[in-house]
Design a protein around this motif. Structure first.
Motif, mmCIF file in Angstrom:
data_model
loop_
_atom_site.group_PDB
_atom_site.id
_atom_site.type_symbol
_atom_site.label_atom_id
_atom_site.label_comp_id
_atom_site.label_asym_id
_atom_site.label_seq_id
_atom_site.Cartn_x
_atom_site.Cartn_y
_atom_site.Cartn_z
ATOM 1 N N THR A 98 -3.827 0.939 -9.865
ATOM 2 C CA THR A 98 -3.288 0.243 -8.700
ATOM 3 C C THR A 98 -2.587 -1.044 -9.122
ATOM 4 O OG1 THR A 98 -5.015 1.146 -7.271
ATOM 5 C CG2 THR A 98 -3.884 -0.831 -6.490
ATOM 6 N N VAL A 137 2.490 1.628 -3.486
ATOM 7 C CA VAL A 137 1.476 2.028 -4.474
ATOM 8 C C VAL A 137 1.094 3.491 -4.275
ATOM 9 C CG1 VAL A 137 -0.948 1.704 -5.126
ATOM 10 C CG2 VAL A 137 0.557 -0.281 -4.867
ATOM 11 N N LYS A 144 1.393 6.416 -7.151
ATOM 12 C CA LYS A 144 0.203 7.102 -7.646
ATOM 13 C C LYS A 144 0.216 8.592 -7.325
ATOM 14 C CE LYS A 144 -3.703 4.889 -7.876
ATOM 15 N NZ LYS A 144 -4.941 4.141 -7.584
ATOM 16 N N ALA A 148 0.769 -0.162 -10.496
ATOM 17 C CA ALA A 148 1.652 0.281 -9.410
ATOM 18 C C ALA A 148 2.161 -0.906 -8.605
ATOM 19 C CB ALA A 148 0.899 1.257 -8.506
ATOM 20 N N ARG A 149 1.310 -1.883 -8.344
ATOM 21 C CA ARG A 149 1.749 -3.073 -7.605
ATOM 22 C C ARG A 149 2.789 -3.864 -8.404
ATOM 23 N NH1 ARG A 149 -0.665 -5.108 -2.991
ATOM 24 N NH2 ARG A 149 -0.031 -7.228 -3.539
ATOM 25 N N ASP A 185 0.828 -1.210 0.000
ATOM 26 C CA ASP A 185 0.000 0.000 0.000
ATOM 27 C C ASP A 185 0.862 1.259 0.000
ATOM 28 O OD1 ASP A 185 -2.321 -1.456 -0.062
ATOM 29 O OD2 ASP A 185 -2.746 -1.284 2.088
#
Length: 340
Positions: A124, A113, A117, A127-128, A110
């Motif tokens: 998402t 990410v 962002k 990003a992961r 989290d």
């Protein structure tokens, strides 16, 4: 033109009894992909210099003068919005304590990410994927599982690897590492520094390493600055300074290394302690601790007590010391006329 140019940086802290000058006339540069070490005792101004680059100095501290140019752009005076685009995106920072950097109530994934962002318009899922790739780069075992773990579930070395992965998330041009291995044992320290060096070389990332460990500096950096009482007092190629330090303070730091003492004898040390920034002595700030401030005939070296030394060139190094000036036959350059 260098990627980063710092010229005549002056940082102060506004207190009730007047301003305290934490940095005085600090100048240095960093080329793309270059590795620079900044060393000195606690209180020398190393971290203040690093924090100044991104205007992260907490009040009552403020930048009172000088210039910080990054990729041709002046950073001093930039809006907070403009600096947010630079911080973490083009210049990343690794702090001493990972637990002070990582949010304890968010998973590693989290946090990574969220960082991505904040700077890029991506999903998402994308990003992961990037976060997972960076964890693989820093050699974290079972990286998929680590994304869903929390900071307290990782060891100190693992947390520091996560911090390095976060620093690399947005492919920065410069990483500032402020004592990145202080809380780790010797074996993990070596692994982390080897990893950081490898990643910087592989991706052509500039590195500013702040540390008191001359051994680490000698292995990782190409150039180094030695700071004392808020001022740079020696600068040059790392190998040249380590092998032949010119300033008496740098010589003292080298002689204080454990391997420089005879087995079974007391360790060498620099007498006294660094002066308080609100009570600096006249002349050279190091003169109360320097045995070169007295001549062989027992008389004071007056310049040491009365004048702030300017820089002279010795080999490929710049040294701010009256004793070195005399040995090389140079005239003293007034401090206000010195340049980077």
């Amino acid at each position: 033109m260098s990627l980063l140019d710092v010229n005549h940086l002056d940082v102060r802290f506004a207190l009730r009894n007047g301003d305290i000058q934490a940095l005085r006339d600090v100048s240095f540069s960093l080329d793309r992909g270059e590795r620079l070490g900044i060393v000195g005792e606690s209180g020398a101004g190393k971290s203040v210099a690093a924090f100044s680059l991104l205007n992260l100095i907490s009040k009552p501290g403020y930048i009172a003068g000088g210039s910080i140019r990054f990729d041709g752009q002046e950073l001093i005076g930039q809006s907070e919005r403009a600096l947010r685009h630079i911080r973490g995106h083009r210049i990343s920072m690794i702090f001493q304590d990972p637990m002070m950097t990582l949010n304890p109530v968010l998973s590693i994934g989290d946090q990574m990410v969220e960082c991505l962002k904040a700077h890029r318009r991506i999903s998402t899922h994308e990003a992961r994927g990037i976060a997972l790739h960076k964890l693989v780069q820093v050699q974290i075992p079972s990286p998929e599982a680590r994304l869903d773990q929390y900071p307290h579930e990782l060891s100190g070395g693992m947390r520091q690897r996560v911090i390095i992965a976060i620093a690399l998330l947005l492919d920065p041009d410069i990483i500032i590492a402020d004592e990145p291995t202080t809380a780790l044992d010797v074996t993990i320290q070596a692994e982390i520094m080897a990893l950081l060096l490898s990643l910087c070389e592989k991706h052509n990332v500039g590195l500013i390493l702040i540390t008191h460990d001359l051994g680490v500096v000698s292995q990782v950096t190409q150039r180094m600055l030695v700071m004392y009482a808020g001022r740079v007092i020696e600068e040059g190629p790392t190998r040249e300074i380590i092998n032949d330090p010119q300033h008496p303070y740098t010589q003292g730091l080298m002689n204080a290394l454990p391997q420089m003492a005879t087995p079974g004898s007391r360790l060498n040390q620099i007498p006294g302690s660094m002066p308080s920034l609100d009570n600096l002595p006249d002349g050279c700030a190091f003169h109360p601790r320097c045995h070169f401030a007295m001549r062989s005939d027992g008389q004071r070296r007056q310049a040491c007590y009365e004048h702030v030394p300017g820089f002279v060139t010795s080999g490929n190094c710049r040294v701010a010391c009256h004793m070195v000036s005399e040995m090389l036959g140079y005239e003293r350059i007034p401090a206000e006329e010195t340049t980077s």
